[in-house]
Design an enzyme around this catalytic site. Sequence first.
Site, PDB file in Angstrom:
ATOM      1  CD  GLN B 126      -2.424   1.273   2.773  1.00  0.00           C
ATOM      2  OE1 GLN B 126      -1.926   0.720   3.757  1.00  0.00           O
ATOM      3  NE2 GLN B 126      -3.576   1.909   2.846  1.00  0.00           N
ATOM      4  CD  GLU B 244     -15.867  -8.227   6.498  1.00  0.00           C
ATOM      5  OE1 GLU B 244     -16.992  -8.326   6.015  1.00  0.00           O
ATOM      6  OE2 GLU B 244     -15.452  -8.951   7.408  1.00  0.00           O
ATOM      7  CB  SER B 375      -2.795   8.065  14.543  1.00  0.00           C
ATOM      8  OG  SER B 375      -3.490   9.295  14.626  1.00  0.00           O
ATOM      9  CG  ASN B 376      -5.674   4.627  18.575  1.00  0.00           C
ATOM     10  OD1 ASN B 376      -5.602   4.075  17.469  1.00  0.00           O
ATOM     11  ND2 ASN B 376      -5.849   3.950  19.691  1.00  0.00           N
TER      12      ASN B 376
HETATM   13  C1  LIG Z   1       4.049  -0.403  11.269  1.00  0.00           C
HETATM   14  C2  LIG Z   1       3.473   0.554  10.296  1.00  0.00           C
HETATM   15  C3  LIG Z   1       3.094   0.119   9.050  1.00  0.00           C
HETATM   16  C4  LIG Z   1       2.585   1.007   8.119  1.00  0.00           C
HETATM   17  N1  LIG Z   1       2.271   0.540   6.875  1.00  0.00           N
HETATM   18  C5  LIG Z   1       1.865   1.423   5.934  1.00  0.00           C
HETATM   19  C6  LIG Z   1       1.665   0.996   4.595  1.00  0.00           C
HETATM   20  O1  LIG Z   1       1.808  -0.173   4.275  1.00  0.00           O
HETATM   21  N2  LIG Z   1       1.315   1.913   3.675  1.00  0.00           N
HETATM   22  C7  LIG Z   1       1.123   3.228   3.995  1.00  0.00           C
HETATM   23  O2  LIG Z   1       0.774   3.997   3.133  1.00  0.00           O
HETATM   24  N3  LIG Z   1       1.327   3.681   5.254  1.00  0.00           N
HETATM   25  C8  LIG Z   1       1.694   2.803   6.220  1.00  0.00           C
HETATM   26  N4  LIG Z   1       1.909   3.249   7.508  1.00  0.00           N
HETATM   27  C9  LIG Z   1       1.811   4.666   7.765  1.00  0.00           C
HETATM   28  C10 LIG Z   1       0.692   5.109   8.671  1.00  0.00           C
HETATM   29  O3  LIG Z   1      -0.528   5.094   7.994  1.00  0.00           O
HETATM   30  C11 LIG Z   1       1.065   6.491   9.193  1.00  0.00           C
HETATM   31  O4  LIG Z   1       2.161   6.317  10.044  1.00  0.00           O
HETATM   32  C12 LIG Z   1      -0.045   7.173   9.909  1.00  0.00           C
HETATM   33  O5  LIG Z   1      -1.051   7.549   9.018  1.00  0.00           O
HETATM   34  C13 LIG Z   1       0.450   8.397  10.690  1.00  0.00           C
HETATM   35  O6  LIG Z   1       1.171   9.262   9.850  1.00  0.00           O
HETATM   36  P1  LIG Z   1       2.625   9.762  10.272  1.00  0.00           P
HETATM   37  O7  LIG Z   1       3.427   8.595  10.593  1.00  0.00           O
HETATM   38  O8  LIG Z   1       3.108  10.679   9.211  1.00  0.00           O
HETATM   39  O9  LIG Z   1       2.399  10.568  11.606  1.00  0.00           O
HETATM   40  P2  LIG Z   1       1.879  12.072  11.732  1.00  0.00           P
HETATM   41  O10 LIG Z   1       0.672  12.250  10.880  1.00  0.00           O
HETATM   42  O11 LIG Z   1       2.971  13.016  11.569  1.00  0.00           O
HETATM   43  O12 LIG Z   1       1.400  12.059  13.236  1.00  0.00           O
HETATM   44  C14 LIG Z   1       2.278  12.256  14.334  1.00  0.00           C
HETATM   45  C15 LIG Z   1       1.452  12.350  15.587  1.00  0.00           C
HETATM   46  O13 LIG Z   1       0.565  13.459  15.489  1.00  0.00           O
HETATM   47  C16 LIG Z   1      -0.752  13.057  15.637  1.00  0.00           C
HETATM   48  N5  LIG Z   1      -1.611  13.876  14.790  1.00  0.00           N
HETATM   49  C17 LIG Z   1      -1.481  14.141  13.487  1.00  0.00           C
HETATM   50  N6  LIG Z   1      -2.499  14.891  13.045  1.00  0.00           N
HETATM   51  C18 LIG Z   1      -3.310  15.102  14.107  1.00  0.00           C
HETATM   52  C19 LIG Z   1      -4.538  15.797  14.301  1.00  0.00           C
HETATM   53  N7  LIG Z   1      -5.175  16.407  13.291  1.00  0.00           N
HETATM   54  N8  LIG Z   1      -5.077  15.798  15.528  1.00  0.00           N
HETATM   55  C20 LIG Z   1      -4.454  15.165  16.566  1.00  0.00           C
HETATM   56  N9  LIG Z   1      -3.307  14.489  16.443  1.00  0.00           N
HETATM   57  C21 LIG Z   1      -2.735  14.466  15.220  1.00  0.00           C
HETATM   58  C22 LIG Z   1      -0.772  11.608  15.240  1.00  0.00           C
HETATM   59  O14 LIG Z   1      -1.858  10.901  15.814  1.00  0.00           O
HETATM   60  C23 LIG Z   1       0.551  11.135  15.773  1.00  0.00           C
HETATM   61  O15 LIG Z   1       0.421  10.833  17.131  1.00  0.00           O
HETATM   62  C24 LIG Z   1       2.424   2.366   8.463  1.00  0.00           C
HETATM   63  C25 LIG Z   1       2.780   2.791   9.722  1.00  0.00           C
HETATM   64  C26 LIG Z   1       3.298   1.921  10.647  1.00  0.00           C
HETATM   65  C27 LIG Z   1       3.671   2.418  11.992  1.00  0.00           C
END
Ligand SMILES: Cc1cc2nc3c(=O)[nH]c(=O)nc-3n(C[C@H](O)[C@H](O)[C@H](O)COP(=O)(O)OP(=O)(O)OC[C@H]3O[C@@H](n4cnc5c(N)ncnc54)[C@H](O)[C@@H]3O)c2cc1C
Lengths: 381, 393
Positions: B126, B244, B375-376
């Site tokens: 993905q 699902e 994220s949560n």
């Molecule tokens: C093990 C693992 C596997 C993954 N696999 C895939 C994959 O296969 N393909 C893919 O595309 N992605 C994948 N991801 C990516 C995942 O979807 C993202 O890590 C996730 O969407 C969070 O984005 P970020 O890491 O850029 O964190 P950020 O968006 O930078 O977030 C950092 C922190 O800020 C918080 N935050 C951000 N925005 C807000 C808001 N509006 N309000 C409150 N809090 C906020 C977040 O909750 C988090 O705690 C994977 C991630 C992990 C950890």
Amino acid sequence: MDFQLTDEQKLLRESVRTFTKQRSPVSRFRKLRDRAAAQGGSWDRAVWREMGELGWLSLPFPESIGGFGGSFVDVAIVLEAFGAALVPEPYLASVVLAGTALLRAGDAAQQQQFLAPMIEGRTALALAHGERTLRFAADAAHADTTATRDGERWRVRGRKQFVLAGAEADTLVVSARHGETTALFVLPRDHAGVTITPVRTIDGLGAATVELDATVADALHLPGDAADALERAHDAAAAMAVAEGLGVCQAVLDMTVAHLRTREQFGVAIGTFQALQHRAVEMFVEVELVRSIAVLAAVRAADDDAALRRHAVSAAKVQAAQSGRFVTQQAIQLHGGIGITDEHDVGLYFKRMHALGLVAGDEEHHVQRFAEQPQFTANLG
Amino acid sequence: MDLSFSEADLAFRDEVRAWIAANMPADLRAIAEVDGHFEHADTMRWHRLLAAQGWVAPHWPRKFGGPGLTATQRFMLTEELELAGAPLLSPFGLVMVGPAIMQFGTPEQQQRFLPKILAGEEVWCQGYSEPGAGSDLASLRTTAVDDGDAFVVNGQKTWTTYAQYADWIFALVRTDPSVKKQAGISFLLIDMKSPGVEARPMLTIGHTPAFCDTFFDNVRVPKANLLGPLHGGWTVAKALLGHERTLIAAVGMSQRTIRRVKRIAAATRVGGRTLLDDPAWRGRIARLEIKLQALQMANYRALAGAALGHAPGPESSILKLRGSEIAQQAFELAMDVMGPDALSWFNQPGVVPELEQWVGPSYCYNRATTIYGGSNEIQKNIIAKMILGLPGT
Ligand SMILES: Cc1cc2nc3c(=O)[nH]c(=O)nc-3n(C[C@H](O)[C@H](O)[C@H](O)COP(=O)(O)OP(=O)(O)OC[C@H]3O[C@@H](n4cnc5c(N)ncnc54)[C@H](O)[C@@H]3O)c2cc1C
């Protein structure tokens, strides 16, 4: 699996909700509470009678004594709605706790004599069981109240505390220790040697201290030890306290979300602030968890498989106590200063929830009981 | 109210249990026993076994090769597989792009891709997240420029789980930079063997190479590989999130972890009694198990609703939130019960009991459950707005 209510149950829910909305909003409880502080009596016998006429007090009892022959799912429907409106009549104490004890321990004649009038709303019952040294034990094996043989009769001596509905109940079901076993007796409130002293409780509903130095003709007829009947009464009450607590929690969540939408600070509704949004979501999640496990407790509340019943009821009681505390505490926090005033309803719910947490066993009691069940250590090999 | 399953469903569950007992290879079973790490090849071997049985894609409709199970049976199948500790199948083809192709794909795309997903002949990954676009996914910058019969893709994806093993990647790319963020995005199916694609694995804190940085350098993607309308990728991506929800609480997996916690506690004797007999430890374990039980009941409510064809109710929105937290708390409790043994990191058998061997890495890796898949915090934003009706910022 089926989580749907039957049409009959939906109708019941509607009629109880309509009743609470039209006849018993929180303001009624508040009035009665304030009056009770001055004169005693935090509920209304006319309303109790009406509940009897509506059939609500008959739900968990067999048809043979004028009951509806329903289940604790039916009772849960009533109590959830009562919780949401803080209905003060002693449903949980009288119908569920004392009623189950009488139903389980009494013979047909005793059931007829004591339960039938209560089912009609003409009397109320109370279970006089709690003692300082028993803490949350559901049996009387270590009670200070004793029952000793006195010729053909019994001598019951001791002191019971925080007897729910005890200040007004017409009939008391009393537990006592006989040797190492648990015995149960039924006494009218004006029986010689029974002294009832009203006490106040945190939720404003009130209770009583019951002092006993009485001679009683009959024990509740029992095949042996009354501990099982008492345990079933406590399990039913614990499960139904979860249902009532669910009503409390949902009401408090709704109230809080409404407040977040309307209260403005810094030029915007405070519900715009993410910290508060997330707190509200946590509250919502806890309410949904209680709602989910409340079903399990209601379905298992009268199960004859003791381990299954205990495991389910204790789990639900723990979840409800914990979630209920969180939800009602946070509700106050999110209301700010107004939440601390006696004038605002949120505090009434907060205190009722705390009391429900203590009915039929607190959180820690049920945590340990849950872990004592065979399921906890099954299948580890 | 009835908490029992139908005879037919119970019979199906027995069938699943018996099949797992008879068909899970001994070497996979040995890894499951310690809840260790399955190599990609192991997972695909298991995929093909399930495919041969017809159970690899429980939620696919019959016309695309699904087994035609009821919602309850799908749930039971998943739960039994979790409880058995079987390898978790890669969700990217089966759960994500497969259903998206069914919903948005052309007949040609459906014939081209779906059978190979089912058979485990092609593995997907993905490509959504980018270094600059995580929670704010719509700000993604990977571009796809129209060049006759193909798009030319340039940019970087990151956290791409198991891209190093993937044959295909489904990616969100920007096809129109001139419009509002969400409006200019398209959904592309890209062959990982295309010239200019490179996946560089990264080690996770659980010491597994679970995800990659994935680079696109002038990668030509045939226009036939556009899924859904041009610039309509956001709609496709959103639809794909809805699938699902009754399976995402991972109750079976957390039950397994709690069982492990109890087994470790029962095997740890301190001062004349085991930790499982110690009221303080019992209490901690019981409290977590009770939380999980409440979640399981919420899961059953969602499931019963789904079985009746109802739209997901409020209870289903809490499943990912609490399920991911409980998964973490279960491993955390396992670490705590292990005491000093929790220091151990990939040692030879014997340094710590076999039961404990994989707890440390799992504890670490499972910190991801509250981050991936939205994220949560983002889940809470959605619930606050969609369910509680609180005002947006
Ligand atoms: C093990 C693992 C596997 C993954 N696999 C895939 C994959 O296969 N393909 C893919 O595309 N992605 C994948 N991801 C990516 C995942 O979807 C993202 O890590 C996730 O969407 C969070 O984005 P970020 O890491 O850029 O964190 P950020 O968006 O930078 O977030 C950092 C922190 O800020 C918080 N935050 C951000 N925005 C807000 C808001 N509006 N309000 C409150 N809090 C906020 C977040 O909750 C988090 O705690 C994977 C991630 C992990 C950890």
